[in-house]
Design an enzyme around this catalytic site. Structure first.
Site, PDB file in Angstrom:
ATOM      1  N   LYS A 170       2.835  -7.316  12.187  1.00 34.36           N
ATOM      2  CA  LYS A 170       2.143  -7.566  10.911  1.00 34.36           C
ATOM      3  C   LYS A 170       2.575  -8.912  10.312  1.00 34.36           C
ATOM      4  O   LYS A 170       3.759  -9.182  10.176  1.00 34.36           O
ATOM      5  CB  LYS A 170       2.481  -6.417   9.945  1.00 34.36           C
ATOM      6  CG  LYS A 170       1.781  -6.502   8.609  1.00 34.36           C
ATOM      7  CD  LYS A 170       1.731  -5.152   7.960  1.00 34.36           C
ATOM      8  CE  LYS A 170       1.334  -5.228   6.507  1.00 34.36           C
ATOM      9  NZ  LYS A 170       1.029  -3.920   5.938  1.00 34.36           N
ATOM     10  N   ARG A 187      -1.997   4.919  13.130  1.00 32.88           N
ATOM     11  CA  ARG A 187      -0.886   4.535  14.025  1.00 32.88           C
ATOM     12  C   ARG A 187      -1.326   4.710  15.459  1.00 32.88           C
ATOM     13  O   ARG A 187      -2.002   5.691  15.776  1.00 32.88           O
ATOM     14  CB  ARG A 187       0.319   5.472  13.840  1.00 32.88           C
ATOM     15  CG  ARG A 187       0.837   5.500  12.458  1.00 32.88           C
ATOM     16  CD  ARG A 187       2.321   5.174  12.392  1.00 32.88           C
ATOM     17  NE  ARG A 187       2.681   5.121  10.994  1.00 32.88           N
ATOM     18  CZ  ARG A 187       3.283   6.102  10.350  1.00 32.88           C
ATOM     19  NH1 ARG A 187       3.674   7.164  11.015  1.00 32.88           N
ATOM     20  NH2 ARG A 187       3.543   6.007   9.073  1.00 32.88           N
ATOM     21  N   ARG A 192       0.846  -1.202   0.000  1.00 32.24           N
ATOM     22  CA  ARG A 192       0.000   0.000   0.000  1.00 32.24           C
ATOM     23  C   ARG A 192       0.870   1.236   0.000  1.00 32.24           C
ATOM     24  O   ARG A 192       2.011   1.214   0.433  1.00 32.24           O
ATOM     25  CB  ARG A 192      -0.909   0.011   1.227  1.00 32.24           C
ATOM     26  CG  ARG A 192      -2.015  -1.026   1.159  1.00 32.24           C
ATOM     27  CD  ARG A 192      -2.870  -0.981   2.404  1.00 32.24           C
ATOM     28  NE  ARG A 192      -3.616   0.258   2.501  1.00 32.24           N
ATOM     29  CZ  ARG A 192      -3.667   1.030   3.595  1.00 32.24           C
ATOM     30  NH1 ARG A 192      -2.998   0.703   4.668  1.00 32.24           N
ATOM     31  NH2 ARG A 192      -4.376   2.131   3.599  1.00 32.24           N
TER      32      ARG A 192
HETATM   33  C1  BTN Z   1       0.470  -3.810   2.304  1.00 33.67           C
HETATM   34  O1  BTN Z   1       1.214  -2.837   2.052  1.00 33.67           O
HETATM   35  O2  BTN Z   1       0.204  -4.094   3.469  1.00 33.67           O
HETATM   36  C2  BTN Z   1      -0.129  -4.600   1.197  1.00 33.67           C
HETATM   37  C3  BTN Z   1       0.806  -5.684   0.719  1.00 33.67           C
HETATM   38  C4  BTN Z   1       0.210  -6.573  -0.343  1.00 33.67           C
HETATM   39  C5  BTN Z   1       1.195  -7.574  -0.884  1.00 33.67           C
HETATM   40  C6  BTN Z   1       0.566  -8.569  -1.815  1.00 33.67           C
HETATM   41  S1  BTN Z   1       1.650  -9.901  -2.197  1.00 33.67           S
HETATM   42  C7  BTN Z   1       0.549 -10.448  -3.446  1.00 33.67           C
HETATM   43  C8  BTN Z   1       0.026  -9.217  -4.150  1.00 33.67           C
HETATM   44  N1  BTN Z   1       0.916  -8.809  -5.221  1.00 33.67           N
HETATM   45  C9  BTN Z   1       1.505  -7.645  -4.971  1.00 33.67           C
HETATM   46  O3  BTN Z   1       2.313  -7.076  -5.711  1.00 33.67           O
HETATM   47  N2  BTN Z   1       1.072  -7.151  -3.800  1.00 33.67           N
HETATM   48  C10 BTN Z   1       0.109  -8.039  -3.164  1.00 33.67           C
END
Ligand code: BTN
Length: 321
Positions: A181, A316, A116
């Site tokens: 996380k 946060r 994100r």
């Molecule tokens: C976050 O920032 O918390 C979200 C992370 C999401 C990661 C997943 S891994 C599978 C899918 N492909 C990606 O490029 N991102 C999501």
């Protein structure tokens, strides 16, 4: 390359000759492929004269057939690929090329895993789950309201079903274990939100990653292996995740997030905590009350309830900032 990895995944020694015979290629072709394993997948291979080659650690690769069999009760095609830039990006390319949804893609690693707010998602080879599911949405944007919270519930249930304690959700879509996380969720829309569009649901779940990745990750994190104290077979976890996604999506399409809100709040880690909500350059501080039926966060700010929603917001705990 995948066939060679399958032969080596037991972590035992295999001679170049035996590997060549199994794959019907010469010993020098095997040597070249072994270099490829290092450069393409970052897999460490040891070579000992007189004994042959072995992986630094045994690997348990994802098995597309095993995972697809578990998801066979519904109409999602499941594909496993060795290496991609990002499973979300690949799903989007396939949708743009006319592949019909729904389908689900998993990769053994991602070289440009998306998080994100433009962050990078650390995605080493054969350690975790990187999964993207795409579904078609015909009914306008109301349908995707709070969808990321619903997906958080599906991931949390996958972890709970695997015997992990202390699982909870953090608004809008993180899944934590004991405050660290373990999974991130990234939803991306493709097409016209007012008409027919596709929603790509990307889930990253830390399964076997060990603390050696601490430097690459800028927040407290954990993995299933760190929580359970042993290495975890990713195949049943992938199957469970896909089943839970199917189950929670069905509930979401049927009655929206309002039917799941109580359950989400039951796993909500920060209810009652003092927190700051960050929206670009703006920060709002207050007490977290919970979420509403549309999945927006409810904060008590100077004695007044205020609600916030939107993918670019982040929350946060006050004492963390
Ligand atoms: C976050 O920032 O918390 C979200 C992370 C999401 C990661 C997943 S891994 C599978 C899918 N492909 C990606 O490029 N991102 C999501």
């Amino acid at each position: 390359m995948q066939a060679l990895l399958k032969l080596l995944q037991d972590g035992r020694f295999h001679s170049g000759e035996a590997l060549g015979a199994s794959l019907g290629v010469s010993r020098s072709a095997i040597w070249k492929k072994l270099q490829g394993l290092r450069s393409e997948f970052g897999v460490e291979v040891f070579s000992v004269p007189g004994k042959g080659y072995r992986l630094a650690e045994p690997l348990a690769l994802l098995d597309g057939e095993v995972i697809a069999r578990c998801a066979s009760g519904f109409d999602w095609d499941v594909h496993v690929l060795p290496s991609l830039d990002s499973t979300n990006a690949e799903v989007m390319r396939r949708i743009n090329a006319g592949v019909p949804a729904p389908f689900c893609l998993l990769a053994e690693r991602q070289t440009a895993g998306r998080g994100r707010r433009g962050r990078f998602w650390v995605s080493p080879f054969a350690e975790n789950l990187y999964c993207s599911l795409v579904v078609r949405v015909d009914g306008g944007m109301r349908q995707v309201e709070a969808l990321s919270l619903t997906i958080g519930l599906a991931v949390a249930r996958t972890l709970i079903a695997s015997g992990i304690d202390g699982v909870g959700v953090k608004w809008p879509n993180d899944v934590l274990v004991r405050g660290r996380k373990v999974s991130g969720i990234l939803l991306e829309l493709l097409g016209d939100p007012a008409d027919i569009c596709h929603v790509v649901i990307g889930v990253g779940l830390n399964v076997n990653m060990l603390p050696e990745y601490d430097q690459a990750i800028d927040q407290p994190w954990t993995s299933m292996r760190q929580e359970l104290g042993h290495c975890v077979d990713r195949n049943p976890i992938a199957a469970e995740l896909i089943n839970q996604l199917h189950n929670y999506l069905s509930k979401h399409w049927k009655s929206g997030f309002s039917g799941l809100r109580k359950e989400w709040e039951g796993l909500h880690l920060w209810a009652g905590s003092e927190a700051s909500l960050i929206a670009g350059a703006k920060t709002v501080s207050g007490t977290i009350l919970g979420v509403n039926d549309g999945g927006a966060i409810r904060l008590l700010v100077e004695g007044r309830e205020v609600v916030f929603s939107g993918g670019e917001l982040s929350l946060r705990l006050r004492h963390d900032s």
